[in-house]
Structure formats: structure tokens, C-alpha cells
Design a protein around this motif. Structure first.
Motif, mmCIF file in Angstrom:
data_model
loop_
_atom_site.group_PDB
_atom_site.id
_atom_site.type_symbol
_atom_site.label_atom_id
_atom_site.label_comp_id
_atom_site.label_asym_id
_atom_site.label_seq_id
_atom_site.Cartn_x
_atom_site.Cartn_y
_atom_site.Cartn_z
ATOM 1 N N LYS A 8 0.856 -1.184 0.000
ATOM 2 C CA LYS A 8 0.000 0.000 0.000
ATOM 3 C C LYS A 8 0.893 1.236 0.000
ATOM 4 N N ILE A 9 0.662 2.114 -0.972
ATOM 5 C CA ILE A 9 1.385 3.377 -1.047
ATOM 6 C C ILE A 9 0.566 4.444 -0.316
ATOM 7 N N VAL A 10 1.096 4.953 0.760
ATOM 8 C CA VAL A 10 0.394 5.978 1.532
ATOM 9 C C VAL A 10 0.982 7.338 1.156
ATOM 10 N N LEU A 11 0.253 8.072 0.324
ATOM 11 C CA LEU A 11 0.687 9.384 -0.159
ATOM 12 C C LEU A 11 -0.523 10.269 -0.370
ATOM 13 N N PRO A 12 -0.419 11.558 -0.062
ATOM 14 C CA PRO A 12 -1.527 12.470 -0.352
ATOM 15 C C PRO A 12 -1.618 12.726 -1.861
ATOM 16 N N ALA A 95 6.937 -0.809 -7.249
ATOM 17 C CA ALA A 95 7.074 -0.079 -8.509
ATOM 18 C C ALA A 95 5.747 -0.007 -9.247
ATOM 19 N N ARG A 96 5.009 -1.088 -9.251
ATOM 20 C CA ARG A 96 3.717 -1.122 -9.942
ATOM 21 C C ARG A 96 2.728 -0.163 -9.296
ATOM 22 N N GLU A 97 2.661 -0.169 -7.960
ATOM 23 C CA GLU A 97 1.741 0.727 -7.264
ATOM 24 C C GLU A 97 2.154 2.193 -7.417
ATOM 25 N N LEU A 98 3.461 2.452 -7.400
ATOM 26 C CA LEU A 98 3.945 3.821 -7.599
ATOM 27 C C LEU A 98 3.576 4.332 -8.978
#
Length: 242
Positions: A8-12, A95-98
Motif C-alpha cells: 500500500k502506497i500511503v501518499l496524499p 514499482a507497480r503501485e507507484l
């Protein structure tokens, strides 16, 4: 199911971001460059990577707990850093989620920073690179970067380049030549100087160059001491058997 994702990528939400990746690799070039940029640009931690497959590690920085894989940000610039080794299978997922996040945010540019081990020292250590498309390679050439025609790029840098290119993003990898057997702040300074010609950031690399000079002086002294010890041992050997 969303909850079953390994990463899980946690970013605003940051619209039109410039994304810079600096994970550990050869000579720790990307790691040094990424952390240096976050500090030099006075960035705040704005996000992190969450996964049950990451080692159970918390980093303490300036007296505060921090996740090992995190994102720093200021305005529309995001810098990704990692302070642990990331297993290859997890690199693929991150990398895929980013790439999905960056596509959704309509990223301007995606740049990975790393090192290229050459096993020798040269008077002028070059920066190599490759872009997601031919016109991006031309931009690299205009910036004085040598375009990599054949080879392989391992780790996050290589995988993110591929995933970002699949999403149609303007993506690059910059690799600073380095001997490869030690942390190399000079190579990190070289890739940052190349980066500055591609994306609109202002960061003086003078502190990195000073750090490089200190390391190089320490290595010079160490090699000198080893050479003196070798000569002394040789003299003792010759005296013993004369």
C-alpha cells in the motif's frame, strides 16, 4: 480485494508531481542522493510504504520513529528513500503501485537515481542514463548524460522505469559511475547535477563533494599506511634471509 494487496502506497494527492527515487544500490549512490535532496530542499515526510512483507523495523531519526520506506515532499516534488534492503518481489509490487499513483496524479517526470559500478577510478566519472522513449534519450544527451544502449538496470530503478514507461510517463534512470565497493557521495553529486538539467530543482552539491574529499583522503591515508606496512614487512623478510 483491495485489502489483500501486498503493498500500500500511503501518499496524499499531489497533482503533476516530479518524482525522484533514491533506493539503495551500487555505491549507495541513489540512497545518498535521495536523502541529500530531502534534506537540502527542506522536505517533510509526507508518506510511506506499507506491507506485511517488510521487515519489522522502525528507524529513529532526530528522536522520532520513522518507517524504513518513506516519501519526502515539498510543493510538487516527491523523493522516495529506503533505509533497508527491499526483496525483489516487493520491489515489483512497489514499482507497480507507484506507477499507478503517478499516472493518476499526472506526473510530470519520474527519475530514478543510482550507481553504475565500473571497478576503477577515472579522472572524470560519467553519468549514464536511459529514458522511457527516444525523445527522452535526446534530452539526456543534451544534458551531457551518456545514453545507455545495452545492459540491465537492477532493483527499483530498473523496475520503476519499466512500469512508468508502460503508463506513458516521462521516466528516466540516471546512473553515476562509481568504483562500487564503498559509499560514493561524489557519484551522488554527479547524478544530482545531471538531474538539475532535467527537472527544475535547485540544490548545491558542495556538501557532498566535501564529504567525498574527506572519504577519499581517508582512503588515501589508509592505502599509504598499508603500503608502508608492506614495504616494512618486505624489508624485514629480506633482512631475515640475507
Amino acid at each position: 480485494m483491495e485489502n489483500s494487496k501486498p503493498v500500500k502506497i500511503v501518499l496524499p494527492e499531489i497533482k503533476n508531481p516530479i518524482f525522484i527515487e533514491g533506493y539503495p544500490g551500487i555505491g549507495l549512490v541513489g540512497h545518498i542522493a535521495g536523502n541529500f535532496l530531502a534534506k537540502e530542499l527542506n522536505m517533510d515526510m509526507i508518506g510511506y510504504v506499507e506491507s506485511p512483507f517488510l521487515p519489522p523495523v522502525t528507524l529513529v531519526l532526530e528522536g522520532k520513529p520513522n518507517p524504513p520506506l518513506r516519501f519526502y515532499g515539498k510543493d510538487n516534488i516527491i523523493v522516495a528513500v529506503a533505509d533497508i534492503y527491499v526483496p525483489p518481489t516487493l520491489v515489483n509490487e512497489i514499482a507497480r503501485e507507484l506507477a499507478r499513483y503517478l499516472k493518476e496524479m499526472n506526473a510530470q517526470t519520474v527519475v530514478s537515481l543510482g550507481g553504475m559500478g565500473i571497478g576503477l577510478f577515472k579522472e572524470k566519472m560519467e553519468v549514464w542514463g536511459v529514458g522511457a522513449r527516444e525523445e527522452l534519450n535526446r534530452k539526456l544527451e543534451e544534458a551531457g548524460v551518456k545514453v545507455l544502449q545495452y545492459g540491465s538496470i537492477m532493483g527499483m530503478s530498473g523496475k520503476l522505469l519499466w512500469e512508468a514507461s508502460r503508463e506513458g510517463l516521462d521516466a528516466y534512470v540516471l546512473l553515476g559511475e562509481t568504483f562500487g565497493d564503498r559509499p560514493d557521495p561524489r557519484a551522488a553529486a554527479n547524478v544530482i547535477e545531471a538531474l538539475k538539467k532535467i527537472v527544475p530543482i535547485e540544490a548545491s552539491t558542495e556538501p557532498l563533494l566535501k564529504e567525498a574529499e574527506m572519504i577519499e583522503e581517508q582512503l588515501r591515508r589508509m592505502h599509504q599506511q598499508m603500503e608502508e606496512a608492506r614495504k616494512k614487512a618486505q624489508q624485514q623478510y629480506e633482512t631475515l634471509y640475507l
